[in-house]
Scaffold this motif. Structure first.
Motif, PDB file in Angstrom:
ATOM      1  N   TRP A  32       0.681  -1.308  -0.224  1.00  0.00           N
ATOM      2  CA  TRP A  32       0.157  -0.117  -0.016  1.00  0.00           C
ATOM      3  C   TRP A  32       0.675   1.285  -0.193  1.00  0.00           C
ATOM      4  N   GLY A  33       2.053   1.253   0.728  1.00  0.00           N
ATOM      5  CA  GLY A  33       2.757   2.282   0.540  1.00  0.00           C
ATOM      6  C   GLY A  33       3.267   2.826  -0.983  1.00  0.00           C
ATOM      7  N   PRO A  34       3.820   1.774  -1.617  1.00  0.00           N
ATOM      8  CA  PRO A  34       4.127   2.157  -3.035  1.00  0.00           C
ATOM      9  C   PRO A  34       2.993   2.570  -3.841  1.00  0.00           C
ATOM     10  N   TYR A  35       1.669   1.876  -3.509  1.00  0.00           N
ATOM     11  CA  TYR A  35       0.506   2.211  -4.278  1.00  0.00           C
ATOM     12  C   TYR A  35       0.129   3.602  -4.211  1.00  0.00           C
ATOM     13  N   PHE A  36      -0.198   4.032  -3.044  1.00  0.00           N
ATOM     14  CA  PHE A  36      -0.450   5.380  -2.501  1.00  0.00           C
ATOM     15  C   PHE A  36       0.516   6.579  -3.126  1.00  0.00           C
ATOM     16  N   LEU A  37       1.815   6.293  -3.039  1.00  0.00           N
ATOM     17  CA  LEU A  37       3.061   7.046  -3.333  1.00  0.00           C
ATOM     18  C   LEU A  37       2.748   7.105  -4.973  1.00  0.00           C
ATOM     19  N   SER A  38       2.502   6.117  -5.716  1.00  0.00           N
ATOM     20  CA  SER A  38       2.269   6.192  -7.197  1.00  0.00           C
ATOM     21  C   SER A  38       1.194   6.904  -7.348  1.00  0.00           C
ATOM     22  N   LEU A  39       0.095   7.139  -6.805  1.00  0.00           N
ATOM     23  CA  LEU A  39      -1.039   8.008  -7.270  1.00  0.00           C
ATOM     24  C   LEU A  39      -0.695   9.489  -6.927  1.00  0.00           C
ATOM     25  N   HIS A  40       0.028   9.657  -5.734  1.00  0.00           N
ATOM     26  CA  HIS A  40       0.556  10.948  -5.505  1.00  0.00           C
ATOM     27  C   HIS A  40       1.461  11.494  -6.849  1.00  0.00           C
ATOM     28  N   ALA A  41       2.251  10.560  -7.286  1.00  0.00           N
ATOM     29  CA  ALA A  41       3.154  10.954  -8.421  1.00  0.00           C
ATOM     30  C   ALA A  41       2.372  11.092  -9.699  1.00  0.00           C
ATOM     31  N   GLN A  42       1.579  10.349  -9.909  1.00  0.00           N
ATOM     32  CA  GLN A  42       0.859  10.574 -11.214  1.00  0.00           C
ATOM     33  C   GLN A  42      -0.006  11.861 -11.150  1.00  0.00           C
ATOM     34  N   SER A  43      -0.409  12.428  -9.961  1.00  0.00           N
ATOM     35  CA  SER A  43      -1.121  13.640  -9.978  1.00  0.00           C
ATOM     36  C   SER A  43      -0.016  14.893 -10.039  1.00  0.00           C
ATOM     37  N   ARG A  44       1.093  14.683 -10.104  1.00  0.00           N
ATOM     38  CA  ARG A  44       2.284  15.442 -10.279  1.00  0.00           C
ATOM     39  C   ARG A  44       2.556  15.342 -11.663  1.00  0.00           C
ATOM     40  N   GLY A  45       2.082  14.467 -12.492  1.00  0.00           N
ATOM     41  CA  GLY A  45       2.400  14.281 -13.791  1.00  0.00           C
ATOM     42  C   GLY A  45       3.957  13.445 -13.922  1.00  0.00           C
ATOM     43  N   GLU A  46       4.468  12.977 -12.901  1.00  0.00           N
ATOM     44  CA  GLU A  46       5.477  11.736 -12.850  1.00  0.00           C
ATOM     45  C   GLU A  46       4.966  10.709 -13.252  1.00  0.00           C
ATOM     46  N   SER A  47       4.782  10.386 -14.529  1.00  0.00           N
ATOM     47  CA  SER A  47       4.255   9.026 -14.825  1.00  0.00           C
ATOM     48  C   SER A  47       5.312   7.975 -14.846  1.00  0.00           C
ATOM     49  N   LEU A  48       6.634   8.152 -15.104  1.00  0.00           N
ATOM     50  CA  LEU A  48       7.647   7.258 -15.029  1.00  0.00           C
ATOM     51  C   LEU A  48       7.680   6.666 -13.629  1.00  0.00           C
ATOM     52  N   ARG A  49       8.014   7.540 -12.805  1.00  0.00           N
ATOM     53  CA  ARG A  49       7.938   7.237 -11.414  1.00  0.00           C
ATOM     54  C   ARG A  49       6.779   6.511 -10.776  1.00  0.00           C
ATOM     55  N   ALA A  50       5.524   6.930 -11.297  1.00  0.00           N
ATOM     56  CA  ALA A  50       4.195   6.414 -10.891  1.00  0.00           C
ATOM     57  C   ALA A  50       4.196   4.874 -11.291  1.00  0.00           C
ATOM     58  N   HIS A  51       4.675   4.519 -12.537  1.00  0.00           N
ATOM     59  CA  HIS A  51       4.827   3.075 -13.145  1.00  0.00           C
ATOM     60  C   HIS A  51       5.653   2.567 -12.315  1.00  0.00           C
ATOM     61  N   TRP A  52       6.903   2.929 -11.793  1.00  0.00           N
ATOM     62  CA  TRP A  52       7.980   2.426 -11.026  1.00  0.00           C
ATOM     63  C   TRP A  52       7.270   1.994  -9.848  1.00  0.00           C
ATOM     64  N   LEU A  53       6.717   2.896  -8.955  1.00  0.00           N
ATOM     65  CA  LEU A  53       6.052   2.542  -7.974  1.00  0.00           C
ATOM     66  C   LEU A  53       5.114   1.475  -8.051  1.00  0.00           C
ATOM     67  N   LEU A  54       4.198   1.431  -8.806  1.00  0.00           N
ATOM     68  CA  LEU A  54       3.348   0.261  -9.027  1.00  0.00           C
ATOM     69  C   LEU A  54       3.892  -0.904  -9.206  1.00  0.00           C
ATOM     70  N   ASP A  55       5.125  -0.965  -9.806  1.00  0.00           N
ATOM     71  CA  ASP A  55       5.779  -2.236 -10.149  1.00  0.00           C
ATOM     72  C   ASP A  55       6.297  -2.589  -8.563  1.00  0.00           C
ATOM     73  N   LEU A  56       6.814  -1.969  -7.912  1.00  0.00           N
ATOM     74  CA  LEU A  56       7.147  -2.174  -6.456  1.00  0.00           C
ATOM     75  C   LEU A  56       5.966  -2.628  -5.566  1.00  0.00           C
ATOM     76  N   ALA A  57       4.812  -1.932  -5.803  1.00  0.00           N
ATOM     77  CA  ALA A  57       3.728  -2.625  -5.093  1.00  0.00           C
ATOM     78  C   ALA A  57       3.333  -4.036  -5.405  1.00  0.00           C
ATOM     79  N   GLU A  58       3.361  -4.166  -6.854  1.00  0.00           N
ATOM     80  CA  GLU A  58       3.083  -5.559  -7.185  1.00  0.00           C
ATOM     81  C   GLU A  58       4.206  -6.625  -6.778  1.00  0.00           C
ATOM     82  N   LYS A  59       5.499  -5.999  -6.790  1.00  0.00           N
ATOM     83  CA  LYS A  59       6.678  -7.111  -6.169  1.00  0.00           C
ATOM     84  C   LYS A  59       6.472  -7.241  -4.835  1.00  0.00           C
ATOM     85  N   LYS A  60       6.026  -6.338  -4.084  1.00  0.00           N
ATOM     86  CA  LYS A  60       5.912  -6.742  -2.562  1.00  0.00           C
ATOM     87  C   LYS A  60       4.832  -7.605  -2.332  1.00  0.00           C
ATOM     88  N   ALA A  61       3.549  -7.479  -3.272  1.00  0.00           N
ATOM     89  CA  ALA A  61       2.551  -8.314  -3.243  1.00  0.00           C
ATOM     90  C   ALA A  61       2.984  -9.861  -3.419  1.00  0.00           C
TER      91      ALA A  61
END
Length: 381
Positions: free
Chosen positions: A130-159
């Motif tokens: 959940w930490g990377p998941y919400f940080l990804s949504l925050h990154a996407q809100s700032r237009g940081e798409s690459l970082r948002a995708h990377w954080l989603l990768d991390l969320a699924e890796k943790k899961a």
């Protein structure tokens, strides 16, 4: 490097995620048995954190956006001066409360709170996604798409593997990037992993409808309505798709349900009358529905006129002209149908069909607006 300044927020996020310390869940290429063991171990660790994961979605969340642990105002405690006595710290909350609050803050697009919640979850629940998941949504809100995708990768890796809620978010982010095919693929993956992900089925139904893929749209509308039977707008949309599939009889029940759930809907009544008359060749049933539609239109016109008279006292035009024109058109159609019914021989009369006001299979719910969940959750979730 001389002259360069580090991105402090980026470094802070990395530190919160444990990446700088080289934690076991950091992304990186692994192969063979080690990768499988790592995924299985991550899945085992993350399993307790996935209960009720769907509630983290903004469109499924009804919690209050408040960072757990923040002071909350006292209630009913007022000083002699009439001012509040301030605030008191709230009780320590569980990770579930943080996740629910995160979804609520995404829904309200309060991104500073989303960032705080994501950082807390990353620091205190490191084995959860959940930490990377919400940080990804925050990154996407700032237009940081690459970082948002990377954080989603991390969320699924943790899961330890793909998550329906993360695939839902990938679909949303792909759509924002104009990658419709990728968005559809991710959303199909999301509903495949969670068949009760109602917003995913609704989104797929709407996309397939726009693409005129009627069978696929009908299947997803049907599934959505099995999960959200009180959506009048979804019943109407389902009926429209059935008509496109040339299944006139199958369009009747969803139209009746749409009217039952939203009795003020003139559009649904007029569509039902049209189906009865032109497609099912039953002018008697169409006439009954049109008369009901006229009553709805007159009632709507009266309310509209009463509401506008105060603001239009100085205007010459009569309020609600469009509605009056619609009533005139309904009256013309009623007269035509009455003549048609009179001309019919008794032997040609069909067994009576239900009008819009007659009982339909029970759906004891209030009406529910239908919106595109991907638009509703502009910030994700």
């Amino acid at each position: 490097m001389r002259g360069s300044k580090p991105n402090l927020m980026w470094i802070g996020t990395l530190g919160a995620l444990g990446i700088l310390a080289g934690c076991a869940t950091s992304p990186g290429p692994k192969s063979g048995a080690n990768s499988a063991v790592s995924a299985a171990e991550n899945a085992k660790r993350a399993r307790p954190f996935l209960e009720g994961a769907r509630a983290a979605l903004a469109v499924e969340n009804s919690a209050i956006c408040r960072v757990p642990g923040d002071p909350v105002a006292k209630t009913g405690l007022v000083s002699k001066s009439g001012k509040s006595n301030g605030s008191v710290p709230s009780a320590v909350e569980s990770w579930k409360t943080w996740v629910l609050a995160g979804g609520a803050c995404v829904r309200e697009q309060k991104w500073a709170e989303v960032l705080r919640i994501g950082e807390w979850l990353s620091q205190n629940e490191m084995e959860a996604p959940w930490g990377p998941y919400f940080l990804s949504l925050h990154a996407q809100s700032r237009g940081e798409s690459l970082r948002a995708h990377w954080l989603l990768d991390l969320a699924e890796k943790k899961a330890g593997g793909e998550l329906s809620i993360v695939q839902y978010e990938r679909a949303r982010q792909s759509l924002l990037s104009g990658e419709t095919r990728a968005a559809v693929a991710h959303m199909k993956s999301a509903v495949a992993r969670d068949s009760e992900l109602a917003p995913g089925h609704l989104w797929l139904a709407q996309v397939h409808e726009r693409e005129q893929m009627w069978d696929e749209a009908a299947a997803h509308y049907s599934t959505y309505l099995s999960l959200r039977p009180k959506s009048a707008a979804a019943h109407f949309a389902f009926a429209e798709v059935q008509l496109q599939r040339q299944k006139s009889q199958e369009a009747v029940e969803p139209l009746l349900r749409a009217i039952h759930l939203d009795p003020s809907s003139l559009k649904a009544r007029l569509q039902l009358a049209l189906v009865y008359d032109q497609l099912l060749k039953d002018p008697e049933a169409s006439l009954k529905v049109l008369k009901e539609a006229r009553s709805v239109a007159v009632s709507s016109s009266s309310r509209s006129s009463a509401g506008k008279l105060k603001s239009e006292r100085n205007r010459d035009s009569f309020p609600g002209d469009d509605t009056h024109l619609e009533i005139q058109q309904i009256d013309q159609r009623i007269r035509a149908l009455e003549e048609q019914v009179k001309a019919r021989q008794p032997a040609q009369a069909q067994s009576p069909r239900p009008s819009a006001s007659q009982a339909v299979p029970p759906t004891p719910f209030h009406s529910e607006a239908l919106s595109d969940p991907m638009q509703t959750a502009k910030g994700g979730g």
